[in-house]
Write a protein that holds these residues in place. Structure first.
Motif: not given
Length: 430
Positions: A13-42
């Motif tokens: 599910x690369x590029x899943x939209x991850x709805x409902x994360x707008x209120x997260x701190x900037x760094x954590x929000x970006x970690x969530x958005x890029x998490x599927x790509x990080x999982x592929x790296x792993x």
């Protein structure tokens, strides 16, 4: 036959939209958005570290048929990294990323990558690093997003002495929590001459059968609070006699996680605060160093129930826990998204059920409806009749599973107890 090992992954599910994360701190929000790509790296790192002979990916590589160029380039890069280590990959497409109808970039893929088509089941012989055959992989992709045919019917026994892996994106035995695409029965899969069914579509990992193996690895990265806990893939070792052993490996970059605190033995708000802090530390250990998005559930019956029913109490407790996490962000953040109050008043529920009168009758009726499948179905139909006339509300309702709806019924029961039981029944002073 020769011994070999392979990785079975699905539902990237690369590029899943991850709805409902707008209120997260900037760094954590970006970690969530890029998490599927990080999982592929792993996934790539695991394949290289474990020196697997090949990787199979059972559909839904992308989140939508109009897959982004970013996602396609990322997947291309992952397959190129595998190919550079002499590891071929075998891929099918599922209902989220069907072959036809969406945007597909014109990219050059490694020669060691085999993407199975949709017209019929295709089959290839896999060779090891010494160019000797080690296994056979068969597979078929989705042509469109809504495939209702039984695609397993096209698989067959090749009788060539090779270990046979079948790649299939399917809902086996009609899991009601997932769309019933490419439906088939487990009994059918047992008769197709396949030694290992590498399945995709169901996001919770499950081994439905052994020898022959029928396996869902789940998705590689959780995307919301219905996908909690470790997410990853299976590493399969096949011996020269065909015996298979599986080991699950987590790949998720960010973990969605849940915990609970029982208020039954707590009597003050300070005790509750400390119990919640202890629960967060337990979740931190469970996340194994990953950032985690958490929900805590308060359960049990006790005197703190009345305080928790005060408007905003649960939200204030969650906010306090989040403030503490900002100070400890480098220790593996656990971001408490919400605290759910599922507590009850300190009453004897069984005694209330047995009492005559309106409250006892109502609680007994609720219990009877919840225990009878037909009555439960009728209640849901009647309760949501007005909602079904509104498409947007109906779509939200479709996302709720039966367990969540039963929680609503339980919450309604507790609300009735709060309103009607009275202070005397709750053991409080008048």
């Amino acid at each position: 036959m020769k011994a070999f090992r392979f990785i079975h992954a699905a539902d990237l599910h690369l590029d899943s939209p991850y709805r409902g994360i707008a209120s997260l701190p900037d760094r954590l929000r970006e970690q969530v958005r890029s998490s599927a790509f990080g999982a592929v790296n792993r996934l790539v790192e695991l394949a290289v570290r474990e020196r697997v002979d090949f990787v199979v990916i059972a559909g839904d590589v992308y989140d939508t048929k109009d897959r982004s160029l970013r996602a396609q380039l990322k997947f291309q890069g992952a397959l190129e990294a595998l190919a550079g280590q002499g590891i071929p990959a075998f891929v099918i497409h599922g209902n989220h990323d069907p072959v036809q109808g969406g945007y597909t970039a014109h990219l050059r893929w490694p020669e060691s990558v085999v993407t199975f088509g949709w017209e019929e089941v295709e089959s290839v012989v896999v060779k090891g690093r010494d160019e000797e055959p080690i296994a056979r992989v068969s597979g078929i992709s989705f042509r469109t997003a809504s495939v209702t045919d039984n695609l397993s019917a096209g698989f067959r026994n090749w009788n060539d002495g090779l270990y046979h892996i079948g790649l299939l994106h399917s809902n086996v035995d009609g899991d009601p929590q997932h769309d019933n695409y490419a439906p088939c029965r487990k009994q059918e899969l047992l008769q197709r001459g396949v030694d290992y069914w590498a399945l995709g579509h169901i996001h919770t990992r499950a081994i439905l059968h052994e020898r022959p193996w029928i396996v869902y690895p789940g998705n590689i990265q959780g995307r919301h609070f219905r996908e909690t806990g470790a997410r990853g893939c299976y590493l399969a070792d096949v011996s020269s006699s065909g015996d298979t052993s599986l080991a699950f490996h987590s790949l998720d970059e960010v973990r969605w996680i849940e915990g609970s605190v029982d208020i039954s033995s707590l009597s003050t708000e300070q005790e509750l605060k400390e119990a919640l802090e202890d629960a967060v530390e337990t979740l931190r250990e469970d996340a194994a160093g990953r950032p985690a998005l958490a929900r805590l559930r308060l359960t049990g019956r006790g005197p703190l129930h009345a305080a928790l029913r005060r408007e905003g109490s649960a939200g204030e407790l969650a906010a306090r826990l989040r403030e503490q996490e900002r100070l400890e962000a480098d220790a593996g953040i656990v971001w408490v998204d919400a605290i759910e109050d599922r507590t009850g008043a300190p009453v004897d529920r069984e005694r209330l059920n047995g009492q005559p009168g309106f409250l006892g009758d109502l609680l007994r009726l609720s219990q009877e409806i919840g225990a009878d499948p037909d009555e439960w179905a009728g209640l849901k139909e009647e309760a949501f009749a007005a909602v079904k006339a509104q498409p947007q509300l109906q779509a939200l309702l479709n996302e709720l599973n039966d367990e969540e709806l039963r929680e609503w019924l339980q919450e309604a029961e507790e609300l009735v107890i709060d309103m009607l039981a009275g202070e005397a029944e709750m053991g409080m002073k008048p």
